[in-house]
Design an enzyme around this catalytic site. Structure first.
Site, short mmCIF file in Angstrom:
data_model
loop_
_atom_site.label_atom_id
_atom_site.label_comp_id
_atom_site.label_asym_id
_atom_site.label_seq_id
_atom_site.Cartn_x
_atom_site.Cartn_y
_atom_site.Cartn_z
CG HIS A 154 -77.18 35.59 -17.45
ND1 HIS A 154 -77.42 34.66 -16.47
CD2 HIS A 154 -78.36 35.79 -18.07
CE1 HIS A 154 -78.69 34.30 -16.50
NE2 HIS A 154 -79.29 34.96 -17.46
CG ASP B 128 -75.48 33.80 -13.67
OD1 ASP B 128 -75.24 35.01 -13.73
OD2 ASP B 128 -76.00 33.16 -14.61
CB SER C 143 -82.22 35.42 -15.74
OG SER C 143 -81.79 34.26 -16.37
N1 ARG Z 1 -79.12 29.62 -20.04
C1 ARG Z 1 -79.26 30.73 -19.15
C2 ARG Z 1 -80.42 31.60 -19.61
O1 ARG Z 1 -80.89 31.81 -20.58
C3 ARG Z 1 -78.00 31.49 -18.92
C4 ARG Z 1 -77.45 32.26 -20.07
C5 ARG Z 1 -76.19 33.01 -19.78
N2 ARG Z 1 -75.04 32.16 -19.65
C6 ARG Z 1 -74.29 31.72 -20.72
N3 ARG Z 1 -73.29 30.92 -20.52
N4 ARG Z 1 -74.54 32.13 -21.94
O2 ARG Z 1 -80.82 32.05 -20.46
N1 GLU Z 2 -81.13 32.12 -18.10
C1 GLU Z 2 -82.51 32.43 -18.32
C2 GLU Z 2 -82.74 33.94 -18.42
O1 GLU Z 2 -81.88 34.66 -18.80
C3 GLU Z 2 -83.36 31.83 -17.25
C4 GLU Z 2 -83.31 30.39 -17.39
C5 GLU Z 2 -84.52 29.85 -18.10
O2 GLU Z 2 -84.75 30.10 -19.28
O3 GLU Z 2 -85.23 29.15 -17.38
O4 GLU Z 2 -83.80 34.44 -18.23
#
Ligand code: ARG
Ligand code: GLU
Length: 728
Positions: A87, A223, A659
């Site tokens: 991502h 990921d 991330s």
């Molecule tokens: N929650 C994770 C992070 O903020 C992964 C985000 C990307 N994945 C998704 N399915 N949108 O940010």
């Molecule tokens: N998915 C998050 C990012 O894009 C990291 C996960 C979190 O927020 O802990 O930075």
């Protein structure tokens, strides 16, 4: 009596929890030796703080980089190979994708250097050195100064420091406030700008489970994506050139093939974005009961609308995929946040902490004088802020979902540049502004559908007007929206859409090619700009001016409160809130109890991918090749006892920006790649709780297995250094 005893126990427990808990905290690498090394070793770390951060000798920090501004990455080969999340690399993957070469759907693997794909605008930044410059920055600053005087004294000092700081010509200097402005640190950085895409798995692996699984454990997502840093012939940062060569890093991470077991020591190195751990209980309560719920409700409506269109129309599905994911990501996170804050009684705990603070302050005349009224004042200010904070959220959330407003805002900026210093003022910014606006509008229209936007406008503007006090909406706006004057808010007629063609790419682009004077006149006289500016003006006058003034007072008090906490709770080791600077967090591998009778294990396996597999599904399809590898248990050196590990969790304190961060074992070997947190624990941004806060990592062995066995890109694995720290 019983109650009293209970109370005493509670106080005791709460005081204990003031002492820095293992697991909690995002620590500055240069202070590790002083603040954390002892505890890290006690928790199982086998290397020293100097192995992690040193400026005289190579250390792990030399392998860690900020990726593309908002993520973290790490160097994993002596030829500049970089590992980060799928991502995080998604933009690049998307930009290289066409209908014929759909790398989002199918993945991409460069077979040699020549096939590695350049990405204009993408850069990575290393940290060369960190210095505590608090004394110099705050020299001459007194408590008698007004905020403005204080800030200009600080700015002057920083300008001096910048001038005299030692650095090479290709390096940069960054100065950041910590602990709400009580301390300052300087970072010398090195930014590489030729970053090429090397490999990415298909989305059915890299984003397996998509929105349904996002923020959720158990997780089965691979990921990750792979890039390479290119440098000039001298190994220094250089703009893209076909003649650039793979960067030779000061340090690259070895990768462990041994995985982790429960209670193993882990640490996560990276660039966490933003946390607010030292708020007043009144602020936390407001987030839970006012701000998060409002933002969730607005996004829910927006998501339903967009989803409805995406399901019916393949073109819209492609156009809105990234937007949808972005809106959905925070929407889901805030729900987890409210849940976790409620479940762990964060407000109650903050109140106990505040009671203890007040007790200590009252017992010390010096403190009473200085800090005696702090908590009261903060609480009072937050009460005052409440309606304004809500109005800010309504404005920001709604205006940002309706893209007609984004179009208006960009056109406005052209008018601004023209009138301030453009052809009228004789400046040179206007052509530049025009060019950048042209390309950003071009990109916006490529992912724009007017039917979706109209529906968003209709539904969200209705919320904007119905849910807010009359003063927040000007009468001009009300008249415009009520259209026929039937007071029928359920179906506002958006004349801004009907008058003029600002929703049409051809119209807007040809307008931007007209002579400047005519262009600006057309923009200024349009209904759209009239409407948008009226909305903006009402917001600024009714909300923003007061809000900024209150926020300034809160920031000042919050700075004193931070200083006071550090003085009053001497026994506690404080860490600064995340601010996108380099940090280390450490914790043990372990599961958690999500709710009554629901306990989660800490590892997932490929078996779980197959359990979730839904043929042809948008979120849970599994590539045939992966199914075959599973059927044959063909895991090579990456499997463990006949199973293929996929993800695991630990009690590391992470946030957005982490991330792509490397998860390291006790020796500093790479064991996984951080990419998410568990739903119940997303409140760690506001109040970390060791019982439910866990970060989610993809196992390094799954990454290698996908590269080698699934993609057949074993030549990349050959570049890496694989180790067996647990085999003695
Ligand atoms: N929650 C994770 C992070 O903020 C992964 C985000 C990307 N994945 C998704 N399915 N949108 O940010
Ligand atoms: N998915 C998050 C990012 O894009 C990291 C996960 C979190 O927020 O802990 O930075």
């Amino acid at each position: 009596m019983k109650q009293l005893r209970y109370f005493i126990v509670l106080i005791f427990v709460s005081i204990l929890s003031l002492v820095a808990r293992a697991d909690e905290g995002m620590w500055l690498p240069l202070l590790l030796q002083q603040l954390n090394e002892k505890q890290m070793k006690a928790m199982g770390m086998k290397i020293s703080a100097k192995d992690i951060y040193s400026i005289n000798n190579g250390s792990l920090k030399d392998a860690i980089l900020q990726f593309g501004g908002g993520c973290t990455g790490e160097v994993i080969s002596s030829k500049g190979l970089v590992l980060t999340n799928h991502h995080c690399g998604f933009d690049a993957i998307q930009n290289h994708s066409t209908l014929d070469h759909n790398y989002i759907r199918d993945g991409y693997w460069a077979a040699n250097y020549g096939q590695e794909l350049p990405n204009p605008g993408l850069s990575v930044t290393f940290i060369v050195r960190i210095e505590d410059i608090s004394k110099q920055v705050l020299s001459g600053v007194t408590s008698a100064m007004s905020e403005r005087e204080r800030q200009s004294a600080i700015d002057r000092n920083i300008a001096e420091i910048r001038k005299s700081a030692q650095k090479e010509s290709y390096q940069d200097i960054l100065v950041r406030p910590f602990f709400e402005g009580n301390q300052y640190f300087l970072f010398v950085t090195e930014t590489y700008k030729d970053i090429r895409l090397v490999g990415a798995p298909p989305s059915s692996i890299g984003n397996f489970g998509k929105d349904t699984d996002n923020w959720v454990w158990p997780r089965h997502t691979g990921d990750f994506s792979i890039f390479r840093i290119y440098a000039g012939k001298d190994n220094k940062p250089a703009a893209y050139s076909a003649n650039n060569v793979p960067y030779v890093p000061k340090r690259s991470l070895a990768i462990s093939l041994d995985g982790v077991a429960e209670n193993d020591f882990t640490m996560v190195f990276g660039f966490p974005g933003r946390t607010t751990e030292y708020l007043h209980s009144a602020a936390v309560e407001q987030i839970m009961t006012v701000n998060d719920p409002a933002k969730i409700a607005i996004r829910e409506k927006a998501l339903n609308i967009i989803d409805g269109f995406m399901r019916k129309d393949e073109q819209i599905k492609i156009q809105y995929a990234a937007k949808y994911a972005g809106i959905q990501n925070a929407y889901k996170k805030w729900q987890g946040e409210v849940l976790g804050l409620t479940k762990t009684d964060a407000v109650g705990k903050k109140k106990m902490y505040e009671a203890e603070f007040q007790k200590r302050v009252n017992a010390n005349p010096g403190w009473t004088e200085e800090y005696g009224r702090l908590l009261n004042d903060l609480e009072y200010l937050y009460k005052e802020l409440k309606p304004f904070g809500l109005a800010r959220d309504y404005f920001n959330e709604i205006v940002s979902k309706i893209e007609l407003f984004a179009i208006a805002s960009r056109l406005n900026s052209i008018v601004g540049a023209y009138e301030d210093n453009g052809e009228v003022g004789g400046g040179k910014d206007f052509p530049e502004k025009l060019a950048s606006t042209r390309s950003s509008l071009e990109a916006l229209f490529d992912e724009y559908n007017v039917a979706v936007d109209k529906k968003l406008f209709e539904v969200l503007m209705e919320m904007y007007m119905k849910d807010q006090a009359g003063s927040k909406i000007s009468s001009f706006l009300r008249n415009q929206l009520e259209g026929a004057g039937q007071n029928n808010l359920a179906k506002p007629n958006p004349p801004v859409f009907d008058a003029g063609d600002f929703t049409k790419k051809e119209f807007v682009m040809s307008l931007l090619n007209k002579p400047a004077e005519e262009m600006v006149k057309t923009i200024k006289e349009s209904k759209l700009i009239g409407f948008y500016n009226e909305m903006l003006r009402t917001y600024q006058e009714e909300t923003q001016i007061r809000l900024n003034e209150m926020q300034g007072r809160i920031n000042r008090l919050q700075r004193f409160y931070m200083q006071a906490q550090m003085e009053v709770f001497r026994e506690k080791t404080f860490y600064p809130d995340a601010n996108s600077t380099m940090r280390i967090t450490y914790g043990k591998v372990k599961g958690y109890e999500a709710r009554d009778a629901v306990a989660f294990d800490y590892y997932t396996y490929l078996d779980g991918v197959m359990e979730k597999y839904k043929p042809g599904d948008y979120e849970f399809d599994v590539p045939e090749k992966l199914r075959t590898l599973y059927r044959n248990k063909d895991y090579g050196q990456y499997g463990q006892k006949g199973k293929m590990p996929v993800c695991f969790i630990a009690a590391n304190h992470t946030t957005g920006g982490n991330s792509g961060s490397p998860a390291l074992d006790a020796y500093g070997n790479l064991i996984g790649l951080n990419f998410d947190r568990v739903w119940e624990g997303t409140m760690s941004d506001i109040n970390y709780d060791p019982s439910i806060c866990r970060n989610i990592m993809v196992d390094a062995r799954y990454v290698l297995f996908i590269i080698d066995k699934f993609a057949g890109a074993g030549h990349l694995v050959k570049e890496m250094k694989l180790v067996h720290p647990k085999r003695k």
